[in-house]
Design a protein around this motif. Structure first.
Motif, PDB file in Angstrom:
ATOM      1  N   LYS A 106       8.410  -6.238  -1.746  1.00  7.00           N
ATOM      2  CA  LYS A 106       8.817  -7.571  -2.218  1.00  7.00           C
ATOM      3  C   LYS A 106       8.162  -8.651  -1.362  1.00  7.00           C
ATOM      4  N   LEU A 107       8.185  -8.450  -0.048  1.00  5.23           N
ATOM      5  CA  LEU A 107       7.555  -9.399   0.867  1.00  5.23           C
ATOM      6  C   LEU A 107       6.066  -9.499   0.597  1.00  5.23           C
ATOM      7  N   PHE A 108       5.380  -8.356   0.542  1.00  9.24           N
ATOM      8  CA  PHE A 108       3.930  -8.341   0.360  1.00  9.24           C
ATOM      9  C   PHE A 108       3.520  -9.005  -0.947  1.00  9.24           C
ATOM     10  N   MET A 109       4.262  -8.741  -2.014  1.00  6.35           N
ATOM     11  CA  MET A 109       3.920  -9.314  -3.312  1.00  6.35           C
ATOM     12  C   MET A 109       4.233 -10.805  -3.366  1.00  6.35           C
ATOM     13  N   ASP A 110       5.162 -11.265  -2.551  1.00  6.08           N
ATOM     14  CA  ASP A 110       5.500 -12.683  -2.532  1.00  6.08           C
ATOM     15  C   ASP A 110       4.495 -13.492  -1.709  1.00  6.08           C
ATOM     16  N   ILE A 111       4.105 -12.966  -0.559  1.00  4.76           N
ATOM     17  CA  ILE A 111       3.219 -13.742   0.322  1.00  4.76           C
ATOM     18  C   ILE A 111       1.745 -13.598  -0.055  1.00  4.76           C
ATOM     19  N   LEU A 112       1.324 -12.459  -0.564  1.00  7.24           N
ATOM     20  CA  LEU A 112      -0.050 -12.212  -1.009  1.00  7.24           C
ATOM     21  C   LEU A 112      -1.099 -12.768  -0.042  1.00  7.24           C
ATOM     22  N   ILE A 113      -1.134 -12.210   1.155  1.00  9.04           N
ATOM     23  CA  ILE A 113      -2.117 -12.670   2.130  1.00  9.04           C
ATOM     24  C   ILE A 113      -3.409 -11.866   2.009  1.00  9.04           C
ATOM     25  N   THR A 114      -4.502 -12.511   2.366  1.00  9.36           N
ATOM     26  CA  THR A 114      -5.806 -11.865   2.416  1.00  9.36           C
ATOM     27  C   THR A 114      -6.432 -12.176   3.767  1.00  9.36           C
ATOM     28  N   LYS A 115      -7.577 -11.598   4.026  1.00 12.28           N
ATOM     29  CA  LYS A 115      -8.261 -11.848   5.298  1.00 12.28           C
ATOM     30  C   LYS A 115      -8.685 -13.305   5.421  1.00 12.28           C
ATOM     31  N   ASP A 116      -8.792 -14.000   4.296  1.00 14.50           N
ATOM     32  CA  ASP A 116      -9.228 -15.398   4.289  1.00 14.50           C
ATOM     33  C   ASP A 116      -8.081 -16.399   4.324  1.00 14.50           C
ATOM     34  N   THR A 117      -6.840 -15.932   4.272  1.00 14.62           N
ATOM     35  CA  THR A 117      -5.703 -16.840   4.306  1.00 14.62           C
ATOM     36  C   THR A 117      -5.590 -17.450   5.705  1.00 14.62           C
ATOM     37  N   PRO A 118      -5.541 -18.779   5.793  1.00 16.78           N
ATOM     38  CA  PRO A 118      -5.407 -19.411   7.112  1.00 16.78           C
ATOM     39  C   PRO A 118      -4.124 -18.974   7.823  1.00 16.78           C
ATOM     40  N   GLN A 119      -4.184 -18.887   9.151  1.00 16.41           N
ATOM     41  CA  GLN A 119      -3.049 -18.385   9.933  1.00 16.41           C
ATOM     42  C   GLN A 119      -1.788 -19.201   9.695  1.00 16.41           C
ATOM     43  N   GLN A 120      -1.891 -20.514   9.677  1.00 15.06           N
ATOM     44  CA  GLN A 120      -0.692 -21.329   9.483  1.00 15.06           C
ATOM     45  C   GLN A 120      -0.086 -21.095   8.111  1.00 15.06           C
ATOM     46  N   GLU A 121      -0.920 -20.865   7.114  1.00 17.73           N
ATOM     47  CA  GLU A 121      -0.420 -20.575   5.770  1.00 17.73           C
ATOM     48  C   GLU A 121       0.319 -19.237   5.755  1.00 17.73           C
ATOM     49  N   VAL A 122      -0.196 -18.244   6.490  1.00 16.50           N
ATOM     50  CA  VAL A 122       0.481 -16.945   6.590  1.00 16.50           C
ATOM     51  C   VAL A 122       1.860 -17.139   7.212  1.00 16.50           C
TER      52      VAL A 122
END
Length: 156
Positions: A106-122
């Motif tokens: 649930k967490l992973f599908m909600d946040i959907l981070i990638t290697k290009d996602t800025p740290q503050q956005e993560v």
């Protein structure tokens, strides 16, 4: 003559339909024949949740402290055997195995981070997911499928 054309057209059409839609293979009568399964395109290419490709990373290690006390710990690792642990002391949840995987999914599908996602956005996405306004420690380590790493350590 016209009845012959009509009869042959019906016969030919029904033969084509039966051939295209029917199950006339050599194993058609066997009760233990394999059933067809749907395979997602990413799984066909070698990716799935069990290999990490389903989320884009092979390890995810999160630790959040609130007011100097442990609040959330989440560990997901598919580099060997699938290992998943989850603890949320704010909601009194401590899960392992498939229960932990369901929660982390649930967490992973909600946040959907990638290697290009800025740290503050993560950080913002994870805090929003847990409905946290502040933290005293935020520590996240992620190993993406392509070998890149994300390492965020923030202490306030």
């Amino acid at each position: 003559m016209e009845k012959l054309k009509l009869a042959s057209t019906i016969f030919l059409t029904s033969a084509l339909i039966m051939g295209g839609c029917g199950n006339f293979g050599k194993n058609a009568d066997k009760p233990n024949r394999e059933e067809a399964t749907l395979i997602h395109e990413d799984e066909k290419a070698g990716g799935s949740v069990e290999t990490g490709d389903g989320y884009g990373f092979t390890t995810f290690d999160l630790e959040i402290d609130v007011e100097g006390k442990d609040a959330i710990e989440a560990a997901y690792d598919v580099t060997g055997n699938l290992k998943v642990d989850y603890e949320n002391k704010l909601s009194n949840k401590k899960l392992t195995g498939s229960d932990a995987m369901n929660e982390l999914s649930k967490l992973f599908m909600d946040i959907l981070i990638t290697k290009d996602t800025p740290q503050q956005e993560v950080i913002d996405k994870i805090l929003k997911y847990y409905r946290l306004d502040m933290y005293s420690k935020f520590d996240l380590e992620v190993d993406f499928d392509d070998g890149t790493k994300l390492n965020i350590e923030d202490v306030k």
